[in-house]
Design a protein around this motif. Structure first.
Motif, PDB file in Angstrom:
ATOM      1  N   UNK A 140       6.644   2.787  -1.947  1.00  0.00           N
ATOM      2  CA  UNK A 140       6.196   2.008  -3.110  1.00  0.00           C
ATOM      3  C   UNK A 140       6.530   0.533  -2.950  1.00  0.00           C
ATOM      4  N   UNK A 141       7.664   0.226  -2.343  1.00  0.00           N
ATOM      5  CA  UNK A 141       8.021  -1.172  -2.114  1.00  0.00           C
ATOM      6  C   UNK A 141       7.021  -1.847  -1.185  1.00  0.00           C
ATOM      7  N   UNK A 142       6.528  -1.104  -0.214  1.00  0.00           N
ATOM      8  CA  UNK A 142       5.521  -1.631   0.694  1.00  0.00           C
ATOM      9  C   UNK A 142       4.209  -1.897  -0.039  1.00  0.00           C
ATOM     10  N   UNK A 143       3.826  -0.991  -0.928  1.00  0.00           N
ATOM     11  CA  UNK A 143       2.597  -1.165  -1.698  1.00  0.00           C
ATOM     12  C   UNK A 143       2.671  -2.440  -2.560  1.00  0.00           C
ATOM     13  N   UNK A 144       3.859  -2.710  -3.099  1.00  0.00           N
ATOM     14  CA  UNK A 144       4.036  -3.879  -3.953  1.00  0.00           C
ATOM     15  C   UNK A 144       4.290  -5.155  -3.156  1.00  0.00           C
ATOM     16  N   UNK A 145       4.366  -5.046  -1.824  1.00  0.00           N
ATOM     17  CA  UNK A 145       4.488  -6.225  -0.978  1.00  0.00           C
ATOM     18  C   UNK A 145       5.908  -6.696  -0.721  1.00  0.00           C
ATOM     19  N   UNK A 146       6.896  -5.851  -1.030  1.00  0.00           N
ATOM     20  CA  UNK A 146       8.287  -6.239  -0.778  1.00  0.00           C
ATOM     21  C   UNK A 146       8.670  -6.032   0.691  1.00  0.00           C
ATOM     22  N   UNK A 147       8.034  -5.085   1.347  1.00  0.00           N
ATOM     23  CA  UNK A 147       8.382  -4.759   2.742  1.00  0.00           C
ATOM     24  C   UNK A 147       7.195  -5.023   3.659  1.00  0.00           C
TER      25      UNK A 147
END
Length: 206
Positions: A199-206
């Protein structure tokens, strides 16, 4: 081999051999009492909530000053030398809860909604492993439990502005998690980390 009480391994051995529920370090105070709670010894709002300044308190002594303990000083130094730290996770027991900063305030951080969204996905991933008990949260300790100060997650968020910071209070009805179920808990935590990253990747954090 344990050479002295300054040896990092000593606390683990003391826990196993002398007091299974020992949660403090083993530094020596002026009052002939040992240790401080390392989860209350970090330098963010140190000593304000849910801690004591009594060195002989069995659980919540915050130490003589912030970072009085070699364990917290060493770990904080290590963390500060990590370039571009994006995620910090602390594992605790027990409550089956997912907590986010700040633990001593009902005021929410600027990316609170993202932290909740990522945390919920993490919880969902973990629940699929055993379907036994679903974690509560995400939320702050102040909202879900009680105000607490001096923990590592709040220090990391405040000092380093790390965007994704979580405390996982692992499942269990006591501090005695059965050895036969360690793999179960490990599999669940692994999946929660995968859910967090997804989910962090989807939101652009990773």
């Amino acid at each position: 081999m344990i050479r002295s009480r300054n040896d990092f391994s000593w606390t683990a051995y003391y826990d196993i051999d002398h007091d299974r529920l020992w949660r403090k370090t083993l530094s020596r105070s002026n009052y002939r009492c040992f240790g401080a709670d390392p989860n209350r010894n970090w330098n963010y709002n140190w000593g304000k909530h849910s801690s004591t300044h009594n060195p002989c308190d069995y659980q919540t002594y915050a130490g003589s000053r912030p970072f009085s303990e070699i364990e917290t000083r060493t770990l904080s130094s290590y963390i500060q030398n990590i370039d571009n730290l994006l995620v910090y996770v602390s594992l605790h027991s027990y409550a089956a809860m997912l907590l986010i900063p700040f633990s001593d305030s009902t005021q929410h951080v600027d990316n609170y909604k993202d932290l909740v969204r990522v945390g919920r996905r993490s919880i969902d991933y973990g629940y699929e492993v055993n379907r036994a008990e679903k974690y509560q949260g995400p939320g702050t300790a102040a909202d879900m439990l009680y105000k607490a100060s001096g923990g590592s997650t709040d220090w990391v968020r405040h000092t380093l502005n790390t965007p994704l910071v979580y405390t996982y209070e692992l499942r269990g009805n006591s501090f005695h998690w059965p050895p036969s179920r360690i793999q179960e808990q490990g599999n669940e935590v692994t999946q929660m980390m995968l859910g967090l990253a997804s989910e962090a990747s989807i939101l652009g954090y990773l």
